[in-house]
Design a protein around this motif. Structure first.
Motif, PDB file in Angstrom:
ATOM      1  N   LEU A 127       0.787  -1.160   0.390  1.00  0.00           N
ATOM      2  CA  LEU A 127      -0.576   0.336  -0.297  1.00  0.00           C
ATOM      3  C   LEU A 127       0.802   1.273   0.475  1.00  0.00           C
ATOM      4  O   LEU A 127       0.564   2.173  -1.081  1.00  0.00           O
ATOM      5  N   LEU A 175      -4.520   8.708 -12.174  1.00  0.00           N
ATOM      6  CA  LEU A 175      -5.016   8.154 -10.960  1.00  0.00           C
ATOM      7  C   LEU A 175      -4.237   7.786  -9.615  1.00  0.00           C
ATOM      8  O   LEU A 175      -3.547   7.234  -9.492  1.00  0.00           O
ATOM      9  N   TYR A 176      -4.289   9.435  -8.548  1.00  0.00           N
ATOM     10  CA  TYR A 176      -3.696   8.911  -7.783  1.00  0.00           C
ATOM     11  C   TYR A 176      -4.918   7.362  -6.502  1.00  0.00           C
ATOM     12  O   TYR A 176      -5.593   7.677  -6.217  1.00  0.00           O
ATOM     13  N   GLY A 177      -3.480   5.923  -6.080  1.00  0.00           N
ATOM     14  CA  GLY A 177      -4.606   4.940  -5.621  1.00  0.00           C
ATOM     15  C   GLY A 177      -4.452   3.439  -7.004  1.00  0.00           C
ATOM     16  O   GLY A 177      -4.249   2.673  -6.501  1.00  0.00           O
ATOM     17  N   PHE A 225      -3.454   0.312  -5.234  1.00  0.00           N
ATOM     18  CA  PHE A 225      -4.559  -0.643  -4.892  1.00  0.00           C
ATOM     19  C   PHE A 225      -3.775  -2.321  -5.312  1.00  0.00           C
ATOM     20  O   PHE A 225      -4.144  -3.341  -5.148  1.00  0.00           O
ATOM     21  N   THR A 280      -1.164  -3.245  -2.460  1.00  0.00           N
ATOM     22  CA  THR A 280      -1.580  -4.139  -1.881  1.00  0.00           C
ATOM     23  C   THR A 280      -1.834  -5.772  -1.848  1.00  0.00           C
ATOM     24  O   THR A 280      -2.214  -6.167  -0.770  1.00  0.00           O
ATOM     25  N   PHE A 318     -11.997   3.139 -13.989  1.00  0.00           N
ATOM     26  CA  PHE A 318     -11.621   4.010 -13.888  1.00  0.00           C
ATOM     27  C   PHE A 318     -10.986   5.167 -15.068  1.00  0.00           C
ATOM     28  O   PHE A 318     -11.648   6.415 -14.370  1.00  0.00           O
ATOM     29  N   VAL A 330      -9.143  -2.118   3.011  1.00  0.00           N
ATOM     30  CA  VAL A 330      -8.396  -1.039   2.686  1.00  0.00           C
ATOM     31  C   VAL A 330      -8.037  -0.742   1.278  1.00  0.00           C
ATOM     32  O   VAL A 330      -8.188  -0.132   0.349  1.00  0.00           O
ATOM     33  N   LEU A 331      -8.863  -2.140   0.420  1.00  0.00           N
ATOM     34  CA  LEU A 331      -9.191  -2.263  -1.422  1.00  0.00           C
ATOM     35  C   LEU A 331      -9.785  -1.402  -1.170  1.00  0.00           C
ATOM     36  O   LEU A 331     -10.422  -0.758  -2.256  1.00  0.00           O
ATOM     37  N   GLN A 345      -9.419   2.424  -1.670  1.00  0.00           N
ATOM     38  CA  GLN A 345      -8.952   2.874  -2.309  1.00  0.00           C
ATOM     39  C   GLN A 345      -9.973   2.501  -2.908  1.00  0.00           C
ATOM     40  O   GLN A 345      -9.372   3.874  -3.811  1.00  0.00           O
ATOM     41  N   LEU A 346     -10.630   1.839  -3.514  1.00  0.00           N
ATOM     42  CA  LEU A 346     -11.575   2.086  -4.359  1.00  0.00           C
ATOM     43  C   LEU A 346     -12.628   3.510  -4.200  1.00  0.00           C
ATOM     44  O   LEU A 346     -12.955   3.650  -5.781  1.00  0.00           O
ATOM     45  N   LEU A 396     -11.643   5.804  -3.447  1.00  0.00           N
ATOM     46  CA  LEU A 396     -10.086   7.218  -3.525  1.00  0.00           C
ATOM     47  C   LEU A 396     -10.285   7.347  -4.742  1.00  0.00           C
ATOM     48  O   LEU A 396     -10.904   8.219  -5.525  1.00  0.00           O
ATOM     49  N   LEU A 397     -10.600   6.109  -5.617  1.00  0.00           N
ATOM     50  CA  LEU A 397      -9.936   6.227  -7.392  1.00  0.00           C
ATOM     51  C   LEU A 397     -11.445   7.238  -7.558  1.00  0.00           C
ATOM     52  O   LEU A 397     -11.642   7.810  -8.677  1.00  0.00           O
ATOM     53  N   ALA A 398     -12.851   6.743  -7.360  1.00  0.00           N
ATOM     54  CA  ALA A 398     -13.982   6.518  -7.332  1.00  0.00           C
ATOM     55  C   ALA A 398     -14.291   8.121  -7.876  1.00  0.00           C
ATOM     56  O   ALA A 398     -15.251   8.675  -8.169  1.00  0.00           O
ATOM     57  N   GLN A 435     -12.528  10.092  -7.886  1.00  0.00           N
ATOM     58  CA  GLN A 435     -11.373  11.470  -8.181  1.00  0.00           C
ATOM     59  C   GLN A 435     -11.831  11.300 -10.016  1.00  0.00           C
ATOM     60  O   GLN A 435     -11.430  12.532 -10.447  1.00  0.00           O
ATOM     61  N   VAL A 436     -12.003  10.210  -9.818  1.00  0.00           N
ATOM     62  CA  VAL A 436     -13.100  10.828 -11.950  1.00  0.00           C
ATOM     63  C   VAL A 436     -13.400  11.452 -11.896  1.00  0.00           C
ATOM     64  O   VAL A 436     -14.851  10.750 -11.728  1.00  0.00           O
ATOM     65  N   LEU A 491     -17.402   9.822 -10.943  1.00  0.00           N
ATOM     66  CA  LEU A 491     -17.816   8.280 -10.711  1.00  0.00           C
ATOM     67  C   LEU A 491     -18.583   7.667  -9.856  1.00  0.00           C
ATOM     68  O   LEU A 491     -19.838   7.016  -9.967  1.00  0.00           O
TER      69      LEU A 491
END
Lengths: 169, 279
Positions: A55, A68-70, A74, A77, A120, B13-14, B17-18, B20-22, B24-25, B33
């Motif tokens: 991570l 994209l950050y992450g 992901f 991890t 995404f 955690v995953l 992060q998903l 977080l990604l969503a 940003q889009v 998104l």
């Protein structure tokens, strides 16, 4: 000591990445030193350590990527966790095993990134040839580092024994 | 930490992060998104509920007596005749306007095309002030005005699949350029706690309860002439402007079917300021 090694490894990977990218802009396409660090750490670590390091390193790499950050956070991890779990069940200490493990980890990471890209961002599938090249290059880099680490340990052991065997009068 | 907990931690955690990604889009329309996904999830449920209650109302209507239906039929016939006369009059006005425009070589703004759309979710009373429409496969643009025969409802702020989210004119973040019909005084109408507020009406301007407020057509989103509401209260305000309260022309509690107004809008590069903040 382990944490120190990890930090030094990460710093070295970051430095090599920045310098290498400056010299060869396409270097990240061929060699992912961050992933190598994640895998080498996870080989003999717990699942939690593998997950955490993946991570952290992935997010660090995201900070450099401009996408994209992450994304790498992901993917790494998952890679860190998977390699740690595999390392608990299999003997992955030999350079050959490390080469195969790092190569497979690279493929897993790329597959995860492709799935995330479809979800995404505008999907831009990587060229399979470059994925294979990177998998092999990462594997070779990991195997070399493990071999080098093994040799250094051997030299230190020999030196220690040599010092211990000297008769002091 | 045992392996089971570590696995759950991995899942957590995953998932974070998903998200977080969503978050940003952003699509071309500026919506994330996450927002689009939430609309795609909420929309079908809202449509299901709207369909259920619509069917229940239909059943209720069908149970009325013959006498009631006949009375309603007569009433509707009378209304149709009135509307037909009004339509005839307006067609004559339109033809005259076209003749005058041609004589003066004046190019009027094309009013646009109306598309009826179903309301599947409406929350006009809470702080959310959300309206969700089912638009099917039709393409809906962001900032497309939404109206009813009574007046202005709002504008489309988000589209996701077959659903569109509308910012109501009563939303605190909503605004539109307005004009007082009687005096042609231009102002800005904003959503407020108790309805709509008409801003930038100078103290010396003439405005009184009962004045109709229409869209001015100068904000690049809403065309000119759509009823917004009626002035109900005029206060002193501050040193420069009056406090004017406007009640909306549209009864949001009775919204069932609305209309999307397709029209050519002012290109973004020509706009300096947009009326109506983003939610």
């Amino acid at each position: 000591m382990r944490a120190l090694k990890l930090i030094l490894g990460l710093a070295a990977a970051l430095g090599a990445h920045l310098v290498g990218t400056w010299l060869v802009p396409d270097l990240p396409r061929v060699l992912d030193l961050f992933l190598v660090v994640v895998v080498l750490n996870a080989l003999d670590a717990s699942s939690l350590s593998g997950l955490s390091v993946g991570l952290g390193v992935g997010l660090l790499q995201d900070g450099l990527s401009g996408r994209l950050y992450g994304l790498h956070g992901f993917a790494d991890t998952i890679v860190g966790y998977a390699v740690a779990r595999a390392g608990q069940r299999l003997d992955l200490t030999s350079p050959a095993a490390v080469l195969v493990t790092v190569a497979l980890a690279t493929l897993l990471q790329e597959a995860t990134l492709v799935v995330l890209a479809y979800l995404f961002t505008d999907p831009e599938p990587p060229e399979p040839l470059w994925v294979l090249v990177q998998a092999v290059a990462n594997g070779v880099a990991g195997a070399l580092l493990v071999s080098l680490g093994g040799r250094i340990r051997n030299l230190r052991e020999v030196s220690r024994r040599h010092r211990a065997s000297k008769i002091r009068l | 930490m045992n392996e089971r907990r570590t696995t759950w931690l991995l899942v957590l955690v995953l998932a974070v992060q998903l998200l977080l990604l969503a978050a940003q889009v952003r699509s071309e329309g500026g919506a994330t998104l996450l927002e689009q996904t939430a609309l795609r999830l909420v929309g079908p449920v809202g449509r299901l509920v709207a369909g259920f209650f619509g069917s229940a109302e239909d059943v209720g209507r069908s149970l009325r007596s013959r006498g009631e239906l006949q009375a309603e039929n007569r009433q509707l016939q009378g209304r149709i005749e009135t509307l037909e006369l009004e339509l005839f009059r307006l067609r004559n006005v339109e033809e005259e306007r076209e003749r005058l425009a041609e004589a003066l070589e004046y190019t009027p703004q094309v009013p646009g095309r109306l598309r009826p759309t179903q309301v599947v979710y409406l929350d006009h009373s809470s702080w959310l002030r959300t309206l969700i429409l089912y638009v099917g496969r039709r393409t809906v643009r962001q900032d497309e005005p939404v109206i009813t025969p009574a007046g202005l409802v709002g504008r489309v702020i988000l589209t996701a699949g077959s659903y569109a989210k509308v910012q109501l004119i009563t939303d605190r973040a909503a605004a539109a350029s307005a004009v007082i019909e009687r005096t042609r005084r231009q102002a800005l109408v904003r959503g407020g706690n108790d309805g709509l507020e008409l801003d930038f009406v100078p103290l010396q301007a003439s405005v009184e309860p009962g004045d109709r407020v229409l869209t001015a057509g100068t904000d690049g989103i809403y065309p000119r002439g759509i009823p917004i509401g009626t002035v109900v209260k005029v206060g002193q305000g501050d040193e420069l402007f009056r406090d004017v309260l406007v009640t909306p022309a549209v009864d949001f509690a009775m919204l069932d079917r609305v209309y999307l107004l397709e029209r050519e809008t002012v290109p973004d590069e020509l706009k300096e300021n947009e009326a109506g903040a983003r939610p």
